[in-house]
Design a protein around this motif. Structure first.
Motif, PDB file in Angstrom:
ATOM      1  N   HIS A 157      -8.836 -13.160  -4.277  1.00  0.00           N
ATOM      2  CA  HIS A 157      -8.634 -11.738  -4.554  1.00  0.00           C
ATOM      3  C   HIS A 157      -7.798 -11.016  -4.042  1.00  0.00           C
ATOM      4  N   LEU A 158      -6.780 -11.597  -3.318  1.00  0.00           N
ATOM      5  CA  LEU A 158      -5.454 -10.771  -2.832  1.00  0.00           C
ATOM      6  C   LEU A 158      -4.740 -10.495  -3.790  1.00  0.00           C
ATOM      7  N   THR A 159      -4.167  -9.147  -3.622  1.00  0.00           N
ATOM      8  CA  THR A 159      -3.140  -8.727  -4.668  1.00  0.00           C
ATOM      9  C   THR A 159      -2.091  -8.149  -3.771  1.00  0.00           C
ATOM     10  N   LYS A 160      -0.783  -7.844  -4.391  1.00  0.00           N
ATOM     11  CA  LYS A 160       0.294  -7.413  -3.457  1.00  0.00           C
ATOM     12  C   LYS A 160      -0.107  -5.994  -2.842  1.00  0.00           C
ATOM     13  N   ARG A 161      -0.929  -5.343  -3.455  1.00  0.00           N
ATOM     14  CA  ARG A 161      -1.425  -3.991  -3.083  1.00  0.00           C
ATOM     15  C   ARG A 161      -2.590  -4.128  -1.809  1.00  0.00           C
ATOM     16  N   THR A 162      -3.147  -5.605  -1.567  1.00  0.00           N
ATOM     17  CA  THR A 162      -4.266  -5.547  -0.553  1.00  0.00           C
ATOM     18  C   THR A 162      -3.702  -5.143   0.828  1.00  0.00           C
ATOM     19  N   THR A 163      -4.202  -4.397   1.343  1.00  0.00           N
ATOM     20  CA  THR A 163      -3.833  -3.898   2.559  1.00  0.00           C
ATOM     21  C   THR A 163      -5.092  -4.333   4.035  1.00  0.00           C
ATOM     22  N   GLY A 164      -6.207  -4.456   3.200  1.00  0.00           N
ATOM     23  CA  GLY A 164      -7.152  -4.713   4.207  1.00  0.00           C
ATOM     24  C   GLY A 164      -8.409  -5.277   3.641  1.00  0.00           C
TER      25      GLY A 164
END
Ligand SMILES: Cc1ncc(COP(=O)(O)O)c(C=O)c1O
Length: 248
Positions: free
Chosen positions: A16-23
């Motif tokens: 579920h990680l994307t480039k925009r994931t910060t947390g």
């Protein structure tokens, strides 16, 4: 998912990680499932977050309502201090839902930013609640311990009552005061089941789908009420599910 004991897995997080994931938000003991996260898994998530420089928002609302083991806070893991925001509340531990008192623990810069945000949204927690929170901290430990024993007994009643259910299967809750019940055998969407229980049997449950897609096929019950009411509630759920089964 239930086959993983409703424990989050690093594989799933990775997917579920994307480039925009910060947390990421971690909530154990978990609402709605009542699952806890084993120490091994917590360590894996900690390593995952650290290696990808993610901030973990650890929602530890039910930390004091744990029946099997004691969940390790991810904040306790080596090198996590800069990667965790611990979120806790007086709501469940001290039966103060609605009083709006909670707190967070994080690195200094996060706390500074959160303080500014708070100041410009609600200014501060109302003084009545602050006094109640002080009283809870100073003299509430015995009451909280008594309530934990109560919840433990109520949980046992729930486990026993569901043990011979034909059309529903309870996921054994390790924490919280919720029971997550698998109703797939009913073959109906969880909102339909919840509405039928409410309308025909005056039984209040939360449909699993209210918690997201993965919650479909479940209903959530709450056992934060006296044992007599729990038994009555479960008996209504039993009647409702039997009725659904008979209707086909
Ligand atoms: C997982 C979780 N986090 C947070 C909350 C809300 O806590 P508060 O009453 O402090 O807003 C709840 C309450 O139901 C909860 O279940």
């Amino acid at each position: 998912v239930e086959s993983d004991g409703f424990e989050v897995t690093v594989d799933n997080l990775e997917r579920h990680l994307t480039k925009r994931t910060t947390g990421l938000i971690l909530n154990y003991p978990n609402n709605p499932t009542g699952a806890t996260l084993s120490a091994d898994k917590v360590a894996e998530v900690a390593e995952f977050a650290r290696s990808r420089d993610l901030l973990v928002y650890s929602d530890e609302t039910y930390v004091d309502l744990t029946y099997e083991g004691r969940p390790a806070s991810i904040a306790d893991y080596e090198g996590m201090q800069e990667h965790v925001v611990v979120l806790r509340t007086f709501s469940k531990t001290f039966a103060m839902t609605g009083w709006r008192v909670g707190y967070l623990a994080a690195s200094e810069d996060i706390v500074r930013t959160a303080t500014v945000l708070r100041e410009h949204t609600s200014t501060c927690t109302n003084s009545v609640s602050q006094h109640a929170a002080i009283a809870a901290l100073e003299s509430g430990a015995a009451a909280a311990k008594k309530m934990l024993d109560q919840y433990r007994s109520r949980r046992q009643v729930v486990i026993d009552e569901f043990s011979d259910f034909e059309y529903a299967k309870l996921f054994r809750p390790r924490g919280t005061f919720y029971g997550f019940v698998n109703i797939e055998a009913c073959g109906k969407p969880s909102t339909d089941v919840a509405l039928l229980l409410l309308r025909r049997h005056a039984g209040a449950v939360a449909p699993g789908s209210a918690f997201g897609e993965a919650g479909e096929g479940y209903i959530r019950i709450c056992f934060a009420c006296p044992i007599s009411e729990i038994r009555e509630g479960i008996s209504r759920i039993r009647s409702g599910l039997e009725e659904l089964a008979a209707e086909g």
